[in-house]
Scaffold this motif. Structure first.
Motif, PDB file in Angstrom:
ATOM      1  N   LYS A 102       0.800  -1.217   0.000  1.00  0.00           N
ATOM      2  CA  LYS A 102       0.000   0.000   0.000  1.00  0.00           C
ATOM      3  C   LYS A 102       0.836   1.273   0.000  1.00  0.00           C
ATOM      4  O   LYS A 102       0.426   2.297  -0.527  1.00  0.00           O
ATOM      5  N   SER A 159       1.524   2.226  -3.609  1.00  0.00           N
ATOM      6  CA  SER A 159       0.409   2.179  -4.539  1.00  0.00           C
ATOM      7  C   SER A 159      -0.122   3.570  -4.835  1.00  0.00           C
ATOM      8  O   SER A 159      -0.170   4.427  -3.953  1.00  0.00           O
ATOM      9  N   LEU A 187      -6.477   5.586  -4.858  1.00  0.00           N
ATOM     10  CA  LEU A 187      -7.693   5.108  -5.510  1.00  0.00           C
ATOM     11  C   LEU A 187      -8.546   6.280  -5.976  1.00  0.00           C
ATOM     12  O   LEU A 187      -8.700   7.268  -5.254  1.00  0.00           O
ATOM     13  N   ILE A 215     -11.885  -3.134  -6.827  1.00  0.00           N
ATOM     14  CA  ILE A 215     -10.754  -2.281  -6.460  1.00  0.00           C
ATOM     15  C   ILE A 215      -9.536  -2.773  -7.243  1.00  0.00           C
ATOM     16  O   ILE A 215      -9.150  -3.936  -7.152  1.00  0.00           O
ATOM     17  N   THR A 216      -8.939  -1.879  -8.006  1.00  0.00           N
ATOM     18  CA  THR A 216      -7.815  -2.225  -8.872  1.00  0.00           C
ATOM     19  C   THR A 216      -6.630  -2.749  -8.052  1.00  0.00           C
ATOM     20  O   THR A 216      -6.350  -2.230  -6.963  1.00  0.00           O
ATOM     21  N   PRO A 217      -5.912  -3.771  -8.553  1.00  0.00           N
ATOM     22  CA  PRO A 217      -4.743  -4.295  -7.838  1.00  0.00           C
ATOM     23  C   PRO A 217      -3.727  -3.209  -7.487  1.00  0.00           C
ATOM     24  O   PRO A 217      -3.539  -2.243  -8.225  1.00  0.00           O
ATOM     25  N   GLU A 218      -3.055  -3.388  -6.376  1.00  0.00           N
ATOM     26  CA  GLU A 218      -2.145  -2.378  -5.837  1.00  0.00           C
ATOM     27  C   GLU A 218      -0.954  -2.091  -6.737  1.00  0.00           C
ATOM     28  O   GLU A 218      -0.425  -0.984  -6.732  1.00  0.00           O
ATOM     29  N   MET A 240      -0.805  -1.882  -9.960  1.00  0.00           N
ATOM     30  CA  MET A 240      -1.106  -1.224 -11.232  1.00  0.00           C
ATOM     31  C   MET A 240      -0.832   0.276 -11.139  1.00  0.00           C
ATOM     32  O   MET A 240      -0.933   0.879 -10.070  1.00  0.00           O
ATOM     33  N   LYS A 260      -2.460   2.844 -12.368  1.00  0.00           N
ATOM     34  CA  LYS A 260      -3.661   3.606 -12.044  1.00  0.00           C
ATOM     35  C   LYS A 260      -4.619   2.697 -11.303  1.00  0.00           C
ATOM     36  O   LYS A 260      -4.776   1.531 -11.670  1.00  0.00           O
ATOM     37  N   ARG A 261      -5.247   3.244 -10.253  1.00  0.00           N
ATOM     38  CA  ARG A 261      -6.123   2.401  -9.431  1.00  0.00           C
ATOM     39  C   ARG A 261      -7.476   3.083  -9.247  1.00  0.00           C
ATOM     40  O   ARG A 261      -7.558   4.298  -9.099  1.00  0.00           O
ATOM     41  N   ASP A 285     -11.590   2.671  -7.471  1.00  0.00           N
ATOM     42  CA  ASP A 285     -12.596   2.086  -6.575  1.00  0.00           C
ATOM     43  C   ASP A 285     -13.906   2.198  -7.345  1.00  0.00           C
ATOM     44  O   ASP A 285     -14.511   3.264  -7.412  1.00  0.00           O
ATOM     45  N   ALA A 319     -10.895  -7.228  -4.783  1.00  0.00           N
ATOM     46  CA  ALA A 319      -9.597  -6.549  -4.848  1.00  0.00           C
ATOM     47  C   ALA A 319      -8.521  -7.567  -5.217  1.00  0.00           C
ATOM     48  O   ALA A 319      -7.846  -8.126  -4.347  1.00  0.00           O
TER      49      ALA A 319
END
Length: 302
Positions: free
Chosen positions: A5, A8, A11, A158-161, A163, A165-166, A168, A245
């Motif tokens: 996190k 990352s 979000l 929730i986009t993987p950490e 990536m 760009k993320r 929610d 997620a």
């Protein structure tokens, strides 16, 4: 599981709409190909959707232009801690706005409006010089009523950490409004097609219609619904469920996504990503891992 996190990206709130229609007694979904210039899922087929704007939020200002009262909205579109009450309106407005912007479909009441009124809005959205607040301004100035009652809950992603760009994202589901036609905006989206979930998954496997990972999961979920009535019944009772997620596992042979229902999802043990080409599953199979093989996301077995 290793905590990523701290590195990352933040979000961003977003909404997606699964547009569904019944044709020849079969369910079809509408898929848009994202521009290859896009910084997220470029070149892949996805459902209409995008980032929620600050103008999308604020129930008090939007309430005269929504076909449901607050208590009805919370009952139909709320969903516990994964969807705070103050966010219900914003995600729903974003879903309707993005569907209009990307697919040319306007999820609004036709009371007091003509077919030409709808066509004018769908044409207006193609103006390349639109200000950020164009949607809010147009809805309120022309006194449109947005059809929250047409929206159904489907899933929360929730986009993987790992990536770049993320998001929610709330995935809504909507039956295609009558007397409207899907038209891509030709900027963010370059091509639109209607396919059954089965055909879409098969064409993804062949590389003809490359799908994003959440789209592959969603279409696989939809395989069990054979007709309009079965899906409509599901919409009436479906909750957002726990946030999905996934984990992203880098690989020299292409990244692998581990879904939350995978038995290894919550462990720190090293994920076996050897011999991936031998683990590819046939299209329409249930899966908990998906591998990007030459720009095509394919389900693989454990």
């Amino acid at each position: 599981m290793t905590n990523q996190k701290n590195t990352s990206p933040p979000l961003r709130q977003a909404s997606t709409v699964i547009l569904v229609r019944e044709k020849g007694k079969k369910l079809e979904v509408y898929l848009l190909r994202r521009s290859t210039k896009s910084g997220f899922m470029g070149g892949l087929y996805v459902f209409p959707g995008g980032v929620a704007d600050s103008d999308d939020f604020g129930l008090e200002s939007w309430s005269p232009y929504i076909d449901m009262k607050q208590t009805q909205i919370e009952k139909q579109l709320g969903g516990g801690l994964t969807f705070p009450k103050e966010d219900v309106t914003g995600f729903s407005i974003a879903a309707i706005r993005e569907t209009l912007e990307e697919a040319g479909v306007f999820i609004a009441s036709d009371k007091g409006k003509t077919k030409k009124d709808f066509q004018d809005v769908c044409t207006f959205r193609l103006n390349r010089d639109l200000p950020k607040s164009w949607f809010r301004t147009k809805i309120m100035k022309e006194e449109w009523v947005l059809s929250f009652s047409s929206l159904g809950r489907w899933s929360h992603w929730i986009t993987p950490e790992l990536m770049k760009k993320r998001f929610d994202t709330r995935f809504f589901i909507v039956f295609m409004p009558g007397n409207q036609t899907c038209v891509p905006d030709d900027v963010e989206t370059k091509n639109g097609i209607w396919l059954t979930p089965k055909n879409a998954l098969e064409q993804n496997f062949e590389g003809r219609v490359p799908l994003s990972p959440p789209t592959v999961v969603t279409l696989t979920q939809m395989l069990k619904f054979n007709n309009f009535h079965e899906l409509k019944s599901e919409m009436q009772t479906r909750s957002w469920g726990d946030p999905i997620a996934p984990r992203l596992v880098p690989s020299s042979k292409g990244p692998v996504i581990i879904e939350p229902w995978d038995p290894m999802y919550d462990t720190d043990d090293k994920i076996d990503i050897s011999n991936l080409s031998e683990k590819v599953l046939p299209p329409c199979s249930n899966f908990s891992r998906i591998w990007c093989n030459k720009d095509v996301w394919k389900p693989v077995c454990i």
